[in-house]
Motif scaffolding. Structure first.
Motif, PDB file in Angstrom:
ATOM      1  N   VAL A  12     -20.288  42.169  68.213  1.00  0.00           N
ATOM      2  CA  VAL A  12     -19.824  41.203  67.229  1.00  0.00           C
ATOM      3  C   VAL A  12     -18.599  41.760  66.523  1.00  0.00           C
ATOM      4  O   VAL A  12     -18.575  42.929  66.149  1.00  0.00           O
ATOM      5  CB  VAL A  12     -20.921  40.906  66.180  1.00  0.00           C
ATOM      6  CG1 VAL A  12     -20.455  39.871  65.178  1.00  0.00           C
ATOM      7  CG2 VAL A  12     -22.207  40.454  66.856  1.00  0.00           C
ATOM      8  N   LEU A  13     -17.574  40.931  66.336  1.00  0.00           N
ATOM      9  CA  LEU A  13     -16.391  41.294  65.567  1.00  0.00           C
ATOM     10  C   LEU A  13     -16.433  40.512  64.268  1.00  0.00           C
ATOM     11  O   LEU A  13     -16.533  39.289  64.282  1.00  0.00           O
ATOM     12  CB  LEU A  13     -15.116  40.968  66.343  1.00  0.00           C
ATOM     13  CG  LEU A  13     -13.805  41.260  65.628  1.00  0.00           C
ATOM     14  CD1 LEU A  13     -13.644  42.773  65.421  1.00  0.00           C
ATOM     15  CD2 LEU A  13     -12.629  40.716  66.420  1.00  0.00           C
ATOM     16  N   VAL A  14     -16.382  41.206  63.122  1.00  0.00           N
ATOM     17  CA  VAL A  14     -16.430  40.568  61.807  1.00  0.00           C
ATOM     18  C   VAL A  14     -15.072  40.724  61.151  1.00  0.00           C
ATOM     19  O   VAL A  14     -14.603  41.845  60.947  1.00  0.00           O
ATOM     20  CB  VAL A  14     -17.528  41.197  60.915  1.00  0.00           C
ATOM     21  CG1 VAL A  14     -17.546  40.541  59.547  1.00  0.00           C
ATOM     22  CG2 VAL A  14     -18.889  41.083  61.586  1.00  0.00           C
ATOM     23  N   THR A  15     -14.421  39.607  60.822  1.00  0.00           N
ATOM     24  CA  THR A  15     -13.151  39.664  60.094  1.00  0.00           C
ATOM     25  C   THR A  15     -13.439  39.543  58.611  1.00  0.00           C
ATOM     26  O   THR A  15     -14.506  39.087  58.209  1.00  0.00           O
ATOM     27  CB  THR A  15     -12.189  38.545  60.549  1.00  0.00           C
ATOM     28  OG1 THR A  15     -12.726  37.284  60.161  1.00  0.00           O
ATOM     29  CG2 THR A  15     -11.958  38.588  62.046  1.00  0.00           C
ATOM     30  N   GLY A  16     -12.497  39.959  57.799  1.00  0.00           N
ATOM     31  CA  GLY A  16     -12.698  39.911  56.345  1.00  0.00           C
ATOM     32  C   GLY A  16     -13.761  40.889  55.902  1.00  0.00           C
ATOM     33  O   GLY A  16     -14.499  40.655  54.953  1.00  0.00           O
ATOM     34  N   ALA A  17     -13.861  42.030  56.595  1.00  0.00           N
ATOM     35  CA  ALA A  17     -14.969  42.954  56.380  1.00  0.00           C
ATOM     36  C   ALA A  17     -14.648  44.133  55.469  1.00  0.00           C
ATOM     37  O   ALA A  17     -15.387  45.096  55.419  1.00  0.00           O
ATOM     38  CB  ALA A  17     -15.457  43.479  57.729  1.00  0.00           C
ATOM     39  N   VAL A  20     -21.042  46.482  66.175  1.00  0.00           N
ATOM     40  CA  VAL A  20     -20.204  45.728  65.245  1.00  0.00           C
ATOM     41  C   VAL A  20     -18.818  46.351  65.146  1.00  0.00           C
ATOM     42  O   VAL A  20     -18.678  47.542  64.921  1.00  0.00           O
ATOM     43  CB  VAL A  20     -20.847  45.677  63.838  1.00  0.00           C
ATOM     44  CG1 VAL A  20     -19.957  44.909  62.867  1.00  0.00           C
ATOM     45  CG2 VAL A  20     -22.230  45.043  63.907  1.00  0.00           C
ATOM     46  N   GLY A  21     -17.798  45.499  65.308  1.00  0.00           N
ATOM     47  CA  GLY A  21     -16.420  45.872  65.037  1.00  0.00           C
ATOM     48  C   GLY A  21     -15.972  45.112  63.813  1.00  0.00           C
ATOM     49  O   GLY A  21     -16.407  43.971  63.596  1.00  0.00           O
ATOM     50  N   ILE A  22     -15.139  45.722  62.969  1.00  0.00           N
ATOM     51  CA  ILE A  22     -14.704  45.046  61.751  1.00  0.00           C
ATOM     52  C   ILE A  22     -13.182  45.011  61.650  1.00  0.00           C
ATOM     53  O   ILE A  22     -12.492  45.886  62.153  1.00  0.00           O
ATOM     54  CB  ILE A  22     -15.291  45.688  60.473  1.00  0.00           C
ATOM     55  CG1 ILE A  22     -14.861  47.148  60.322  1.00  0.00           C
ATOM     56  CG2 ILE A  22     -16.802  45.547  60.461  1.00  0.00           C
ATOM     57  CD1 ILE A  22     -15.297  47.788  59.007  1.00  0.00           C
ATOM     58  N   VAL A  23     -12.682  43.965  60.996  1.00  0.00           N
ATOM     59  CA  VAL A  23     -11.270  43.795  60.702  1.00  0.00           C
ATOM     60  C   VAL A  23     -11.202  43.400  59.237  1.00  0.00           C
ATOM     61  O   VAL A  23     -11.984  42.574  58.778  1.00  0.00           O
ATOM     62  CB  VAL A  23     -10.655  42.663  61.566  1.00  0.00           C
ATOM     63  CG1 VAL A  23      -9.211  42.418  61.188  1.00  0.00           C
ATOM     64  CG2 VAL A  23     -10.781  42.976  63.035  1.00  0.00           C
ATOM     65  N   GLY A  24     -10.273  44.003  58.490  1.00  0.00           N
ATOM     66  CA  GLY A  24     -10.132  43.645  57.078  1.00  0.00           C
ATOM     67  C   GLY A  24      -8.684  43.692  56.655  1.00  0.00           C
ATOM     68  O   GLY A  24      -7.868  44.392  57.249  1.00  0.00           O
ATOM     69  N   ARG A  25      -8.369  42.936  55.611  1.00  0.00           N
ATOM     70  CA  ARG A  25      -6.997  42.870  55.113  1.00  0.00           C
ATOM     71  C   ARG A  25      -6.614  44.165  54.401  1.00  0.00           C
ATOM     72  O   ARG A  25      -5.497  44.619  54.498  1.00  0.00           O
ATOM     73  CB  ARG A  25      -6.878  41.679  54.164  1.00  0.00           C
ATOM     74  CG  ARG A  25      -5.479  41.297  53.860  1.00  0.00           C
ATOM     75  CD  ARG A  25      -5.358  39.963  53.200  1.00  0.00           C
ATOM     76  NE  ARG A  25      -6.389  39.703  52.216  1.00  0.00           N
ATOM     77  CZ  ARG A  25      -6.406  38.677  51.405  1.00  0.00           C
ATOM     78  NH1 ARG A  25      -5.448  37.799  51.464  1.00  0.00           N
ATOM     79  NH2 ARG A  25      -7.366  38.499  50.551  1.00  0.00           N
ATOM     80  N   ASP A  26      -7.551  44.772  53.676  1.00  0.00           N
ATOM     81  CA  ASP A  26      -7.312  46.018  52.951  1.00  0.00           C
ATOM     82  C   ASP A  26      -7.722  47.182  53.852  1.00  0.00           C
ATOM     83  O   ASP A  26      -8.897  47.506  53.982  1.00  0.00           O
ATOM     84  CB  ASP A  26      -8.125  46.024  51.654  1.00  0.00           C
ATOM     85  CG  ASP A  26      -7.877  47.252  50.808  1.00  0.00           C
ATOM     86  OD1 ASP A  26      -7.575  48.331  51.368  1.00  0.00           O
ATOM     87  OD2 ASP A  26      -8.011  47.140  49.583  1.00  0.00           O
ATOM     88  N   GLU A  27      -6.725  47.797  54.495  1.00  0.00           N
ATOM     89  CA  GLU A  27      -7.026  48.808  55.510  1.00  0.00           C
ATOM     90  C   GLU A  27      -7.828  49.982  54.952  1.00  0.00           C
ATOM     91  O   GLU A  27      -8.756  50.466  55.593  1.00  0.00           O
ATOM     92  CB  GLU A  27      -5.734  49.321  56.143  1.00  0.00           C
ATOM     93  CG  GLU A  27      -5.997  50.257  57.298  1.00  0.00           C
ATOM     94  CD  GLU A  27      -4.749  50.629  58.064  1.00  0.00           C
ATOM     95  OE1 GLU A  27      -4.835  51.558  58.866  1.00  0.00           O
ATOM     96  OE2 GLU A  27      -3.698  49.985  57.859  1.00  0.00           O
ATOM     97  N   ALA A  28      -7.498  50.445  53.738  1.00  0.00           N
ATOM     98  CA  ALA A  28      -8.215  51.589  53.157  1.00  0.00           C
ATOM     99  C   ALA A  28      -9.694  51.253  52.938  1.00  0.00           C
ATOM    100  O   ALA A  28     -10.578  52.049  53.284  1.00  0.00           O
ATOM    101  CB  ALA A  28      -7.569  52.019  51.846  1.00  0.00           C
ATOM    102  N   ARG A  29      -9.979  50.081  52.380  1.00  0.00           N
ATOM    103  CA  ARG A  29     -11.376  49.682  52.149  1.00  0.00           C
ATOM    104  C   ARG A  29     -12.108  49.439  53.462  1.00  0.00           C
ATOM    105  O   ARG A  29     -13.292  49.741  53.595  1.00  0.00           O
ATOM    106  CB  ARG A  29     -11.439  48.435  51.263  1.00  0.00           C
ATOM    107  CG  ARG A  29     -11.091  48.731  49.821  1.00  0.00           C
ATOM    108  CD  ARG A  29     -11.123  47.505  48.945  1.00  0.00           C
ATOM    109  NE  ARG A  29     -12.427  46.860  48.969  1.00  0.00           N
ATOM    110  CZ  ARG A  29     -12.626  45.584  48.675  1.00  0.00           C
ATOM    111  NH1 ARG A  29     -11.623  44.817  48.319  1.00  0.00           N
ATOM    112  NH2 ARG A  29     -13.833  45.070  48.713  1.00  0.00           N
ATOM    113  N   THR A  30     -11.405  48.890  54.440  1.00  0.00           N
ATOM    114  CA  THR A  30     -12.020  48.651  55.735  1.00  0.00           C
ATOM    115  C   THR A  30     -12.390  49.976  56.391  1.00  0.00           C
ATOM    116  O   THR A  30     -13.498  50.146  56.894  1.00  0.00           O
ATOM    117  CB  THR A  30     -11.069  47.845  56.650  1.00  0.00           C
ATOM    118  OG1 THR A  30     -10.753  46.620  55.998  1.00  0.00           O
ATOM    119  CG2 THR A  30     -11.706  47.553  57.991  1.00  0.00           C
TER     120      THR A  30
END
Length: 142
Positions: free
Chosen positions: A8-13, A32-42
């Protein structure tokens, strides 16, 4: 586990609902793979194991979706890249809900879902009549 063998790929993570979704899916046995706008928090979230499972970071693009069975589209997700196999898209965000196959909504303080049959057909997915009967709304194919 319920999601064992699924990717599963979760965006906004990078936080909030996206992060909670990633942790919950990992608890159910998904890779689980994740993608987020804030790279440091991701990145920080990826290194915190979720129920003894490591969460990996993926950059959104065709390569990120390759091998995924489900993609959770967060509020700020870009369009899903074209892929050469069926991928179920799920969202809880109003904007992403128009292009996701399953869209979570709150009705009478309970989480329900709507189904977009156009998105399902575009992804090469069929939706069972039992699932269609449980949905609070079904957008028919155009």
């Amino acid at each position: 586990a319920l999601m064992s063998g699924r990717t599963v790929l979760v965006t906004g993570a990078s936080g909030g609902i996206g992060r909670a979704t990633a942790v919950g899916l990992a608890a159910l046995g998904a890779r689980v793979g994740i993608v987020g706008r804030d790279e440091a928090r991701t990145r920080a979230g990826a290194w915190q194991p979720a129920h003894a499972r490591r969460i990996v970071i993926r950059r959104l693009g065709r390569a990120a979706v390759t091998g995924c069975h489900i993609v959770y589209l967060g509020r700020d997700a870009a369009s899903l890249p074209d892929v050469d196999r069926p991928v179920l898209t799920v969202s809880d965000a109003a904007v992403a809900g128009r292009r996701a196959t399953i869209h979570f909504v709150i009705v009478d303080n309970r989480v329900r879902f709507a189904i977009n049959r156009t998105a399902a057909a575009r992804a090469g997915l069929g939706v069972s009549s039992r699932l269609l009967n449980l949905a609070v709304d079904v957008q028919e194919r155009r």
